[in-house]
Write a protein that holds these residues in place. Structure first.
Motif, short mmCIF file in Angstrom:
data_model
loop_
_atom_site.label_atom_id
_atom_site.label_comp_id
_atom_site.label_asym_id
_atom_site.label_seq_id
_atom_site.Cartn_x
_atom_site.Cartn_y
_atom_site.Cartn_z
N ARG A 26 0.83 -1.19 0.00
CA ARG A 26 0.00 0.00 0.00
C ARG A 26 0.87 1.25 0.00
N SER A 27 0.30 2.33 -0.48
CA SER A 27 1.06 3.56 -0.63
C SER A 27 1.61 4.06 0.70
N ILE A 28 0.94 3.72 1.80
CA ILE A 28 1.42 4.15 3.11
C ILE A 28 2.59 3.29 3.59
N GLY A 29 2.90 2.26 2.82
CA GLY A 29 4.06 1.43 3.16
C GLY A 29 3.73 0.11 3.82
N SER A 30 2.46 -0.13 4.09
CA SER A 30 2.10 -1.40 4.73
C SER A 30 2.01 -2.51 3.69
N THR A 31 2.17 -3.72 4.15
CA THR A 31 2.14 -4.88 3.27
C THR A 31 1.29 -5.98 3.90
N ASN A 32 0.81 -6.88 3.07
CA ASN A 32 0.20 -8.10 3.59
C ASN A 32 0.46 -9.23 2.62
N TYR A 33 0.45 -10.43 3.16
CA TYR A 33 0.81 -11.63 2.40
C TYR A 33 -0.19 -12.75 2.66
N ALA A 34 -0.32 -13.61 1.67
CA ALA A 34 -1.05 -14.85 1.89
C ALA A 34 -0.27 -15.69 2.88
N ASP A 35 -1.00 -16.46 3.69
CA ASP A 35 -0.33 -17.31 4.68
C ASP A 35 0.66 -18.26 4.02
N SER A 36 0.33 -18.70 2.82
CA SER A 36 1.15 -19.70 2.14
C SER A 36 2.51 -19.17 1.69
N VAL A 37 2.65 -17.83 1.63
CA VAL A 37 3.93 -17.27 1.16
C VAL A 37 4.62 -16.42 2.23
N ALA A 38 3.94 -16.15 3.33
CA ALA A 38 4.52 -15.31 4.38
C ALA A 38 5.83 -15.91 4.88
N GLY A 39 6.84 -15.06 4.98
CA GLY A 39 8.15 -15.51 5.42
C GLY A 39 9.05 -15.96 4.27
N ARG A 40 8.47 -16.15 3.10
CA ARG A 40 9.26 -16.57 1.92
C ARG A 40 9.28 -15.49 0.85
N THR B 40 8.69 -11.40 -0.37
CA THR B 40 8.75 -10.02 0.12
C THR B 40 8.37 -9.08 -1.00
N ILE B 41 7.38 -8.24 -0.74
CA ILE B 41 6.96 -7.24 -1.73
C ILE B 41 7.54 -5.89 -1.32
N SER B 42 7.98 -5.13 -2.30
CA SER B 42 8.59 -3.85 -2.00
C SER B 42 8.31 -2.85 -3.11
N ARG B 43 8.43 -1.60 -2.77
CA ARG B 43 8.27 -0.55 -3.78
C ARG B 43 9.54 -0.49 -4.62
N GLY B 44 9.37 -0.33 -5.92
CA GLY B 44 10.51 -0.20 -6.79
C GLY B 44 11.10 1.19 -6.75
N ASN B 45 12.25 1.36 -7.36
CA ASN B 45 12.90 2.67 -7.38
C ASN B 45 12.16 3.65 -8.27
N ALA B 46 11.60 3.17 -9.36
CA ALA B 46 10.84 4.03 -10.26
C ALA B 46 9.42 4.20 -9.72
N LYS B 47 8.78 5.27 -10.09
CA LYS B 47 7.42 5.54 -9.64
C LYS B 47 6.48 4.46 -10.14
N ASN B 48 5.55 4.08 -9.28
CA ASN B 48 4.51 3.11 -9.65
C ASN B 48 5.08 1.77 -10.11
N THR B 49 6.08 1.31 -9.36
CA THR B 49 6.63 -0.03 -9.60
C THR B 49 6.70 -0.79 -8.28
N VAL B 50 6.52 -2.08 -8.37
CA VAL B 50 6.68 -2.95 -7.21
C VAL B 50 7.45 -4.19 -7.62
N ASN B 51 8.13 -4.76 -6.64
CA ASN B 51 8.87 -5.98 -6.85
C ASN B 51 8.39 -7.05 -5.89
N LEU B 52 8.47 -8.29 -6.30
CA LEU B 52 8.13 -9.42 -5.45
C LEU B 52 9.32 -10.37 -5.43
N GLN B 53 10.02 -10.41 -4.33
CA GLN B 53 11.13 -11.33 -4.17
C GLN B 53 10.59 -12.63 -3.61
N MET B 54 10.80 -13.71 -4.34
CA MET B 54 10.27 -15.01 -3.96
C MET B 54 11.43 -15.96 -3.66
#
Length: 115
Positions: free
Chosen positions: A52-66, A68-82
């Motif tokens: 979320r734009s405020i910086g909060s995140t949430n995950y499905a139970d099946s992937v939590a701990g494995r 990580t979602i983060s904001r990208g360096n460019a505007k309106n980008t996100v990354n998902l590290q699996m």
């Protein structure tokens, strides 16, 4: 019109890692939320992670701990590290973005976890 472009899918062995990226274009405003859903063969689409734009995140139970979602360096980008990927993570991963209450979708990128 908002367009979402995903990248980073592919084939990986169990226990391996992949990084998905999603970039939104066609809009000046910043997203209120961006994230990923996935759909495995024969299954319903499920929410994987949200940033979320405020910086909060949430995950499905099946992937939590494995994953990580983060904001990208460019505007309106996100990354998902699996990390620690499992065969059951195999699915088409769809990026989504919410702008002013309207949700846009990417075309999806295939992630296959197999030895």
């Amino acid at each position: 019109q908002v367009q979402l472009v995903e990248s980073g899918g592919g084939l990986v062995q169990p226990g391996g890692s992949l990084r998905l990226s999603c970039a939104a274009s066609g809009i000046v405003a910043s997203f209120s939320a961006m994230g990923w859903y996935r759909q495995a063969p024969g299954k319903q689409r499920e929410l994987v992670a949200t940033f979320r734009s405020i910086g909060s995140t949430n995950y499905a139970d099946s992937v939590a701990g494995r994953f990580t979602i983060s904001r990208g360096n460019a505007k309106n980008t996100v990354n998902l590290q699996m990390n620690s990927l499992k065969p059951e993570d195999t699915a088409v991963y769809y990026c989504y973005a919410n702008f002013f209450g309207t949700t846009s979708w990417g075309e999806g990128t295939l992630v296959t976890v197999s030895s």
